[in-house]
Design a protein around this motif. Structure first.
Motif, mmCIF file in Angstrom:
data_model
loop_
_atom_site.group_PDB
_atom_site.id
_atom_site.type_symbol
_atom_site.label_atom_id
_atom_site.label_comp_id
_atom_site.label_asym_id
_atom_site.label_seq_id
_atom_site.Cartn_x
_atom_site.Cartn_y
_atom_site.Cartn_z
ATOM 1 N N SER A 97 13.148 49.074 81.131
ATOM 2 C CA SER A 97 13.081 50.389 81.030
ATOM 3 C C SER A 97 14.318 51.005 81.070
ATOM 4 C CB SER A 97 11.846 50.827 81.908
ATOM 5 O OG SER A 97 12.167 51.016 83.111
ATOM 6 N N ILE A 98 15.085 50.506 82.060
ATOM 7 C CA ILE A 98 16.499 51.155 82.496
ATOM 8 C C ILE A 98 17.291 50.968 81.005
ATOM 9 C CG2 ILE A 98 18.241 51.123 83.739
ATOM 10 C CD1 ILE A 98 15.857 52.215 84.974
ATOM 11 N N LEU A 99 17.382 50.032 80.650
ATOM 12 C CA LEU A 99 18.385 49.691 79.352
ATOM 13 C C LEU A 99 17.629 50.613 78.295
ATOM 14 C CD1 LEU A 99 20.435 48.076 77.962
ATOM 15 C CD2 LEU A 99 18.965 46.230 77.636
ATOM 16 N N GLN A 100 16.486 50.663 78.003
ATOM 17 C CA GLN A 100 15.910 51.213 76.907
ATOM 18 C C GLN A 100 16.256 52.775 77.074
ATOM 19 O OE1 GLN A 100 11.606 51.261 75.367
ATOM 20 N NE2 GLN A 100 11.441 52.809 77.079
ATOM 21 N N ILE A 101 16.168 53.292 78.309
ATOM 22 C CA ILE A 101 16.638 54.790 78.549
ATOM 23 C C ILE A 101 18.228 55.139 78.253
ATOM 24 C CG2 ILE A 101 16.763 56.775 80.351
ATOM 25 C CD1 ILE A 101 14.056 55.685 81.453
ATOM 26 N N ALA A 150 20.913 43.739 87.870
ATOM 27 C CA ALA A 150 21.328 43.782 86.413
ATOM 28 C C ALA A 150 21.108 45.103 85.904
ATOM 29 C CB ALA A 150 20.330 42.779 85.862
ATOM 30 N N ALA A 151 20.307 45.964 86.392
ATOM 31 C CA ALA A 151 20.059 47.182 85.714
ATOM 32 C C ALA A 151 21.308 48.274 86.219
ATOM 33 C CB ALA A 151 18.927 47.725 86.070
ATOM 34 N N GLU A 152 21.815 47.841 87.475
ATOM 35 C CA GLU A 152 23.033 48.681 87.854
ATOM 36 C C GLU A 152 24.333 48.068 86.970
ATOM 37 O OE1 GLU A 152 25.696 47.275 91.545
ATOM 38 O OE2 GLU A 152 23.871 47.759 91.987
ATOM 39 N N LYS A 153 24.388 47.168 86.609
ATOM 40 C CA LYS A 153 25.627 46.567 85.959
ATOM 41 C C LYS A 153 25.460 47.064 84.451
ATOM 42 C CE LYS A 153 28.384 44.352 87.216
ATOM 43 N NZ LYS A 153 29.346 44.848 88.126
ATOM 44 N N TYR A 154 24.344 47.021 83.904
ATOM 45 C CA TYR A 154 24.124 47.628 82.466
ATOM 46 C C TYR A 154 24.502 49.176 82.545
ATOM 47 C CZ TYR A 154 22.715 44.366 79.192
ATOM 48 O OH TYR A 154 22.653 43.317 78.168
ATOM 49 N N PRO A 165 28.619 58.932 80.417
ATOM 50 C CA PRO A 165 28.899 58.998 81.937
ATOM 51 C C PRO A 165 27.920 58.764 82.904
ATOM 52 C CG PRO A 165 28.329 61.164 81.076
ATOM 53 C CD PRO A 165 28.109 60.078 80.033
ATOM 54 N N THR A 166 27.935 57.647 83.388
ATOM 55 C CA THR A 166 26.925 56.783 84.503
ATOM 56 C C THR A 166 27.446 56.629 85.800
ATOM 57 O OG1 THR A 166 27.574 54.750 83.919
ATOM 58 C CG2 THR A 166 25.792 55.556 82.555
ATOM 59 N N SER A 167 26.802 56.478 86.876
ATOM 60 C CA SER A 167 27.035 55.910 88.059
ATOM 61 C C SER A 167 25.603 55.187 88.740
ATOM 62 C CB SER A 167 27.385 57.122 89.064
ATOM 63 O OG SER A 167 28.423 57.802 88.690
#
Length: 316
Positions: A97-101, A150-154, A165-167
């Motif tokens: 869901s994180i990658l999708q968003i 994994a979601a953090e790295k993506y 812009p992500t953190s």
């Protein structure tokens, strides 16, 4: 400012949403209420949308119809045990869901200032070196920790590869009001607080400590966490970076119980049990990197527990 918070009816998400709404910002919360509670959404400035973050059509509609300044990704199954029992379902929520968003954000959010993903100190696993630094060895031991990493790295990849812009932040042991003491997913402080409420209500209470009670964790009060989240979200320096969020101190479990006893004015019966295999003895965060953004924890463990318990008493 316009904010979107997934998982915004949960403990940390609703605390942030309430703070932002009280500051006069527009806040949209997306939550399926599988773990969060609708009553956590208190302000009229918060728009609540009941939806599963796996529902791509619903998320796409939300993101196409509004331009957000900040997006906080808190929705997750926050249970290590669940991830072990149901790895596919938790993977779909905690990672896919994180990658999708992130991809939907890339396609729809032209004016976005920041996406912030909530990761976990669980990614460090049992690696014994202390304190835990952002560049410490990562040894995730459960599907939950693997998905978080994994979601953090993506999330950070989208900053470096797609200029979104992500953190990301790695939470240590967060505690505070809205952390449901009845939930099987609760942190140890909310479980302890429930026992003190029982004592004050003249009910039978007690608490099991596995080991000698000298095992330590980095407990950080929710108000300090909100401050940290906003610092990371609003800093230019933090783009594409991950930060530990803790108090930067280690506190023994025995000291936690003592602080509650001082605040509540009663003694808690303790049952010391044999230490459990695999339990981590000590853990705390190096917050040097976060401190460079201006972060200074304001609450000692006693001050945090005092405010937390006062809030619980007024609630009950």
């Amino acid at each position: 400012m316009n904010y979107l918070i997934t998982g915004g009816a949960g403990f940390i998400g609703s605390s942030l949403a309430t703070y932002l709404a009280h500051e006069g910002h527009s806040v949209t919360v997306v939550d399926d209420l599988s773990m969060g509670k609708k009553e956590n959404i208190e302000s009229k400035n918060i728009q609540f949308i009941k939806a599963d973050v796996r529902d791509s059509s619903k998320l796409k509609s939300i993101l196409k119809n509004q331009q957000f300044d900040y997006i906080f990704l808190f929705a997750a199954i926050a249970s290590v045990a669940d991830s072990i029992e149901r790895p596919i379902e938790t993977h779909n929520i905690n990672f896919e869901s994180i990658l999708q968003i992130l991809e939907l954000v890339r396609q729809t959010q032209d004016k976005l200032k920041r996406v912030l993903f909530a990761s976990s100190a669980a990614v460090y696993g049992n690696e014994p070196t202390l304190p835990k630094k952002e560049e410490s060895v990562i040894r995730p031991l459960t599907p939950y920790a693997v998905d978080k990493f994994a979601a953090e790295k993506y999330t950070l990849l989208y900053a470096n590869l797609y200029n979104v812009p992500t953190s990301a932040v790695r939470f240590f042991n967060v505690y505070g009001l809205r952390q449901n003491p009845a939930s099987v997913y609760s942190g140890v402080l909310s479980i302890i607080s429930k026992q003190f409420i029982k004592i004050l209500n003249n009910e039978k209470a007690g608490f099991n400590i596995y080991g000698d009670g000298e095992q330590t964790r980095d407990f950080v009060f929710i108000n300090d966490v909100i401050n940290a989240l906003l610092l990371v979200a609003e800093s230019n320096e933090s783009k594409g970076e991950v930060y530990n969020v803790g108090a930067g101190k280690y506190t023994p479990l025995n000291e936690i119980v003592k602080a509650f006893e001082e605040v509540a004015g009663v003694k808690l019966p303790i049952n010391y049990m044999q230490a459990r295999d695999g339990d981590i003895k000590d853990s705390y965060a190096d917050i040097t990197k976060l401190s460079r953004l201006g972060y200074v924890p304001k609450y000692t463990i006693y001050e945090g527990i005092k405010e937390y318990f006062a809030g619980l008493l007024s609630h009950y």
